[in-house]
Scaffold this motif. Structure first.
Motif, PDB file in Angstrom:
ATOM      1  N   ASN A 111       1.072   3.877   3.857  1.00  0.00           N
ATOM      2  CA  ASN A 111       2.496   3.513   3.821  1.00  0.00           C
ATOM      3  C   ASN A 111       2.723   2.090   4.336  1.00  0.00           C
ATOM      4  OD1 ASN A 111       3.232   5.968   2.741  1.00  0.00           O
ATOM      5  ND2 ASN A 111       3.593   6.912   4.723  1.00  0.00           N
ATOM      6  N   GLU A 113       0.611  -0.346   4.151  1.00  0.00           N
ATOM      7  CA  GLU A 113       0.128  -1.263   3.116  1.00  0.00           C
ATOM      8  C   GLU A 113       1.127  -1.350   1.955  1.00  0.00           C
ATOM      9  OE1 GLU A 113      -2.453  -3.318   3.268  1.00  0.00           O
ATOM     10  OE2 GLU A 113      -2.896  -2.555   5.278  1.00  0.00           O
ATOM     11  N   TYR A 114       1.769  -0.209   1.611  1.00  0.00           N
ATOM     12  CA  TYR A 114       2.809  -0.223   0.578  1.00  0.00           C
ATOM     13  C   TYR A 114       3.970  -1.134   0.979  1.00  0.00           C
ATOM     14  CZ  TYR A 114       1.098   3.451  -2.547  1.00  0.00           C
ATOM     15  OH  TYR A 114       0.377   4.169  -3.462  1.00  0.00           O
ATOM     16  N   ASP A 118       5.128  -4.375  -0.965  1.00  0.00           N
ATOM     17  CA  ASP A 118       6.508  -4.467  -1.449  1.00  0.00           C
ATOM     18  C   ASP A 118       7.161  -5.758  -0.960  1.00  0.00           C
ATOM     19  OD1 ASP A 118       8.647  -3.296  -2.915  1.00  0.00           O
ATOM     20  OD2 ASP A 118       9.642  -2.825  -1.010  1.00  0.00           O
TER      21      ASP A 118
END
Length: 195
Positions: A111, A113-114, A118
């Motif tokens: 999460n 890294e997401y 983003d």
């Protein structure tokens, strides 16, 4: 094990060079117990071990079973202690790993890294949009300059463009009397003759 007792004549063979060499070169461990405690021969000095008497040599040659059992018991207890310490250490490491973030919250790293990805995508999109706006503004400015220099723009200010044989006339010297020219105005074309 060599054992003999008695007089000097009985002991003399153990002083012979051939016997001493054989004992010295023997791969089998040798205990010399020749004579009694006060008797010495060359064999005593080349043997692996000297016993003062034959009965003492027998004791040295045969291990004491209780001593062996005691040693084995001591080794066994030492190995158990070492193994228990190793198990304890591995259990501590296991508990530490089990309490780490990776096992408690396995998706947290993904999460994070997401979120980072983003953020980078949004930053890239913003940069692209700013570049597009700048390029669009420069394009509009360029088109305005081009439009200002356009011959059609000149016509809107009341000028005309004179052509002869599909070529623009830039000088009076390009015309002769009786030449037919085309005059281009903002609202149309007309032919004329030079006087």
């Amino acid at each position: 094990m060599l054992e003999v007792g008695g007089s000097l004549e009985d002991l003399w063979p153990f002083n012979e060079e051939i016997v001493a060499e054989a004992i010295y070169e023997s791969e089998i461990p040798t205990i010399s117990a020749v004579g009694h405690e006060t008797d010495f021969t060359i064999a005593d000095f080349v043997a692996d071990l000297r016993a003062p008497t034959p009965s003492a040599a027998a004791e040295l040659a045969v291990a004491d079973i209780t001593q062996l059992e005691s040693k084995l018991k001591s080794y066994n207890e030492g190995m158990k202690r070492a193994l228990n310490k190793k198990i304890e250490y591995l259990n501590l490491r296991y508990e530490k790993v089990k309490m780490s973030k990776v096992f408690k919250e396995p998706l947290q790293k993904i999460n994070e890294e997401y979120i980072t990805l983003d953020t980078k995508i949004k930053r890239l999109e913003n940069t692209i949009n700013i570049k597009l706006k700048d390029n669009k503004l420069r394009l509009v400015e360029g088109m305005s300059k081009l439009d200002a220099l356009s011959p059609l723009k000149t016509l809107t200010r009341g000028y005309s463009i004179t052509e002869k044989n599909h070529k623009i006339i830039k000088s009076v010297n390009d015309l002769n009397s009786k030449d037919i020219v085309n005059l281009n105005f903002i609202d149309g074309k007309i032919n004329a003759q030079i006087l």
